[in-house]
Design a protein around this motif. Structure first.
Motif, PDB file in Angstrom:
ATOM      1  N   ARG A 180       0.841  -1.197   0.000  1.00  0.00           N
ATOM      2  CA  ARG A 180       0.000   0.000   0.000  1.00  0.00           C
ATOM      3  C   ARG A 180       0.873   1.242   0.000  1.00  0.00           C
ATOM      4  O   ARG A 180       1.810   1.349   0.781  1.00  0.00           O
ATOM      5  CB  ARG A 180      -0.921   0.003   1.223  1.00  0.00           C
ATOM      6  N   SER A 181       0.531   2.184  -0.862  1.00  0.00           N
ATOM      7  CA  SER A 181       1.276   3.431  -0.927  1.00  0.00           C
ATOM      8  C   SER A 181       0.603   4.492  -0.074  1.00  0.00           C
ATOM      9  O   SER A 181      -0.555   4.362   0.311  1.00  0.00           O
ATOM     10  CB  SER A 181       1.377   3.915  -2.374  1.00  0.00           C
ATOM     11  N   ASP A 182       1.344   5.545   0.234  1.00  0.00           N
ATOM     12  CA  ASP A 182       0.777   6.708   0.899  1.00  0.00           C
ATOM     13  C   ASP A 182       1.359   7.948   0.229  1.00  0.00           C
ATOM     14  O   ASP A 182       1.934   7.858  -0.857  1.00  0.00           O
ATOM     15  CB  ASP A 182       1.047   6.673   2.411  1.00  0.00           C
ATOM     16  N   ASP A 183       1.209   9.101   0.858  1.00  0.00           N
ATOM     17  CA  ASP A 183       1.656  10.347   0.239  1.00  0.00           C
ATOM     18  C   ASP A 183       3.172  10.402   0.062  1.00  0.00           C
ATOM     19  O   ASP A 183       3.677  11.218  -0.702  1.00  0.00           O
ATOM     20  CB  ASP A 183       1.212  11.551   1.084  1.00  0.00           C
ATOM     21  N   ARG A 184       3.889   9.519   0.743  1.00  0.00           N
ATOM     22  CA  ARG A 184       5.348   9.578   0.669  1.00  0.00           C
ATOM     23  C   ARG A 184       5.908   8.877  -0.552  1.00  0.00           C
ATOM     24  O   ARG A 184       7.052   9.132  -0.943  1.00  0.00           O
ATOM     25  CB  ARG A 184       5.955   8.964   1.939  1.00  0.00           C
ATOM     26  N   ILE A 185       5.145   7.981  -1.166  1.00  0.00           N
ATOM     27  CA  ILE A 185       5.713   7.147  -2.214  1.00  0.00           C
ATOM     28  C   ILE A 185       4.612   6.629  -3.137  1.00  0.00           C
ATOM     29  O   ILE A 185       3.457   6.482  -2.714  1.00  0.00           O
ATOM     30  CB  ILE A 185       6.495   5.961  -1.588  1.00  0.00           C
ATOM     31  N   GLU A 186       4.981   6.379  -4.389  1.00  0.00           N
ATOM     32  CA  GLU A 186       4.073   5.743  -5.350  1.00  0.00           C
ATOM     33  C   GLU A 186       4.446   4.266  -5.464  1.00  0.00           C
ATOM     34  O   GLU A 186       5.630   3.922  -5.538  1.00  0.00           O
ATOM     35  CB  GLU A 186       4.191   6.400  -6.723  1.00  0.00           C
ATOM     36  N   VAL A 187       3.434   3.416  -5.485  1.00  0.00           N
ATOM     37  CA  VAL A 187       3.660   1.974  -5.590  1.00  0.00           C
ATOM     38  C   VAL A 187       2.833   1.402  -6.724  1.00  0.00           C
ATOM     39  O   VAL A 187       1.634   1.688  -6.828  1.00  0.00           O
ATOM     40  CB  VAL A 187       3.305   1.246  -4.275  1.00  0.00           C
ATOM     41  N   GLN A 188       3.468   0.609  -7.565  1.00  0.00           N
ATOM     42  CA  GLN A 188       2.770  -0.156  -8.592  1.00  0.00           C
ATOM     43  C   GLN A 188       2.978  -1.641  -8.294  1.00  0.00           C
ATOM     44  O   GLN A 188       4.106  -2.136  -8.324  1.00  0.00           O
ATOM     45  CB  GLN A 188       3.302   0.179  -9.981  1.00  0.00           C
ATOM     46  N   ASN A 189       1.872  -2.327  -7.972  1.00  0.00           N
ATOM     47  CA  ASN A 189       1.932  -3.768  -7.735  1.00  0.00           C
ATOM     48  C   ASN A 189       1.694  -4.501  -9.048  1.00  0.00           C
ATOM     49  O   ASN A 189       0.709  -4.240  -9.742  1.00  0.00           O
ATOM     50  CB  ASN A 189       0.863  -4.179  -6.720  1.00  0.00           C
ATOM     51  N   VAL A 190       2.600  -5.397  -9.390  1.00  0.00           N
ATOM     52  CA  VAL A 190       2.509  -6.144 -10.645  1.00  0.00           C
ATOM     53  C   VAL A 190       2.371  -7.629 -10.316  1.00  0.00           C
ATOM     54  O   VAL A 190       3.256  -8.212  -9.685  1.00  0.00           O
ATOM     55  CB  VAL A 190       3.754  -5.925 -11.524  1.00  0.00           C
ATOM     56  N   HIS A 191       1.261  -8.221 -10.739  1.00  0.00           N
ATOM     57  CA  HIS A 191       1.053  -9.658 -10.558  1.00  0.00           C
ATOM     58  C   HIS A 191       0.990 -10.288 -11.950  1.00  0.00           C
ATOM     59  O   HIS A 191      -0.014 -10.134 -12.662  1.00  0.00           O
ATOM     60  CB  HIS A 191      -0.231  -9.930  -9.777  1.00  0.00           C
ATOM     61  N   LEU A 192       2.049 -10.959 -12.349  1.00  0.00           N
ATOM     62  CA  LEU A 192       2.134 -11.506 -13.697  1.00  0.00           C
ATOM     63  C   LEU A 192       1.010 -12.498 -13.976  1.00  0.00           C
ATOM     64  O   LEU A 192       0.511 -12.585 -15.096  1.00  0.00           O
ATOM     65  CB  LEU A 192       3.489 -12.180 -13.896  1.00  0.00           C
ATOM     66  N   SER A 193       0.587 -13.228 -12.952  1.00  0.00           N
ATOM     67  CA  SER A 193      -0.457 -14.240 -13.160  1.00  0.00           C
ATOM     68  C   SER A 193      -1.811 -13.608 -13.455  1.00  0.00           C
ATOM     69  O   SER A 193      -2.669 -14.244 -14.073  1.00  0.00           O
ATOM     70  CB  SER A 193      -0.559 -15.155 -11.943  1.00  0.00           C
ATOM     71  N   ASP A 194      -2.036 -12.342 -13.024  1.00  0.00           N
ATOM     72  CA  ASP A 194      -3.331 -11.698 -13.268  1.00  0.00           C
ATOM     73  C   ASP A 194      -3.624 -11.610 -14.758  1.00  0.00           C
ATOM     74  O   ASP A 194      -4.755 -11.873 -15.205  1.00  0.00           O
ATOM     75  CB  ASP A 194      -3.346 -10.293 -12.657  1.00  0.00           C
ATOM     76  N   SER A 195      -2.623 -11.200 -15.540  1.00  0.00           N
ATOM     77  CA  SER A 195      -2.819 -11.079 -16.984  1.00  0.00           C
ATOM     78  C   SER A 195      -3.114 -12.435 -17.606  1.00  0.00           C
ATOM     79  O   SER A 195      -3.968 -12.558 -18.492  1.00  0.00           O
ATOM     80  CB  SER A 195      -1.573 -10.456 -17.629  1.00  0.00           C
ATOM     81  N   LEU A 196      -2.414 -13.462 -17.140  1.00  0.00           N
ATOM     82  CA  LEU A 196      -2.646 -14.808 -17.665  1.00  0.00           C
ATOM     83  C   LEU A 196      -4.049 -15.295 -17.312  1.00  0.00           C
ATOM     84  O   LEU A 196      -4.738 -15.913 -18.133  1.00  0.00           O
ATOM     85  CB  LEU A 196      -1.588 -15.767 -17.115  1.00  0.00           C
ATOM     86  N   MET A 197      -4.489 -15.006 -16.095  1.00  0.00           N
ATOM     87  CA  MET A 197      -5.836 -15.408 -15.679  1.00  0.00           C
ATOM     88  C   MET A 197      -6.903 -14.645 -16.467  1.00  0.00           C
ATOM     89  O   MET A 197      -7.952 -15.197 -16.795  1.00  0.00           O
ATOM     90  CB  MET A 197      -6.017 -15.169 -14.183  1.00  0.00           C
ATOM     91  N   THR A 198      -6.645 -13.372 -16.768  1.00  0.00           N
ATOM     92  CA  THR A 198      -7.571 -12.598 -17.588  1.00  0.00           C
ATOM     93  C   THR A 198      -7.685 -13.207 -18.978  1.00  0.00           C
ATOM     94  O   THR A 198      -8.781 -13.322 -19.541  1.00  0.00           O
ATOM     95  CB  THR A 198      -7.113 -11.135 -17.697  1.00  0.00           C
TER      96      THR A 198
END
Length: 217
Positions: A180-198
């Motif tokens: 989880r990000s807050d005002d101090r930092i940007e976070v991008q969560n990447v789950h490779l399996s999500d694209s495959l499941m889609t």
């Protein structure tokens, strides 16, 4: 609407890299100008969506591909160098470091950290492997814009906190856990399996649609 990128929706933020990628391809093909309809056909949306997206981002004076490339690069922050480090020297970390196209867009990987002593003193594609115990010291002594996490899930939260304390502004997280990000930092969560499941979901939709067509014929 404000031109501040912070106000843009996540959906639009995800479309901007696709616009940039396709404009770069068109420019490499010798195409000097493009219409919103032609760009929409490449992206897979509508000309109205392209025009609305560009207007929301502040508008562009010309659909010349060089002008569009420069404008989109500015929106995406590609007109500056981004110094990155990777935490985790496993297969995924090695693959990311080996992807030289990042350099072309201004993303430079300066170091990789790992907890395994067997990697100390080694390099991956010229990038030195450093013991993860020295991660915070490195952040204190070097300018790091982005930390790439390819470490196990259990280590990800600690890496995030150390990154925040070290003044890092962005984390690209490939660990199998959502950070989880807050005002101090940007976070991008990447789950490779999500694209495959889609992909699997869409394939399943087509199978059911084909089956229904057969049964109703």
């Amino acid at each position: 609407m404000s031109k501040d990128k912070k106000t843009l929706s996540d959906a639009l933020a995800r479309r901007l890299p696709a616009y940039y990628r396709h404009v770069c391809v068109m420019k490499s093909e010798g195409i000097n100008s493009v219409t919103s309809g032609e760009l929409a056909n490449r992206i897979g949306n509508t000309s109205a969506q392209v025009r609305q997206d560009f207007f929301t981002c502040g508008g562009v004076d010309s659909y010349n591909t060089e002008t569009l490339k420069t404008w989109l690069a500015g929106l995406l922050g590609l007109n500056r160098k981004h110094h990155m480090v990777v935490v985790g020297a496993g297969n995924l970390g090695r693959a990311i470091i080996s992807f030289k196209e990042f350099n072309e867009d201004g993303f430079f990987i300066d170091a990789v950290f790992d907890s395994s002593l067997m990697f100390e003193g080694m390099q991956i594609c010229g990038v030195p492997i450093i013991n993860v115990a020295l991660f915070e010291d490195y952040l204190a002594e070097n300018s790091v814009d982005i930390v790439v996490i390819t470490a196990p899930a259990g280590a990800a939260a600690d890496i995030l906190e150390k990154s925040i304390r070290g003044g890092v502004k962005g984390v690209w997280n490939f660990a199998p856990v959502d950070l989880r990000s807050d005002d101090r930092i940007e976070v991008q969560n990447v789950h490779l399996s999500d694209s495959l499941m889609t992909l699997s979901f869409r394939m399943e939709e087509k199978r059911h649609a084909f089956k229904n067509d057969i049964e109703n014929a």
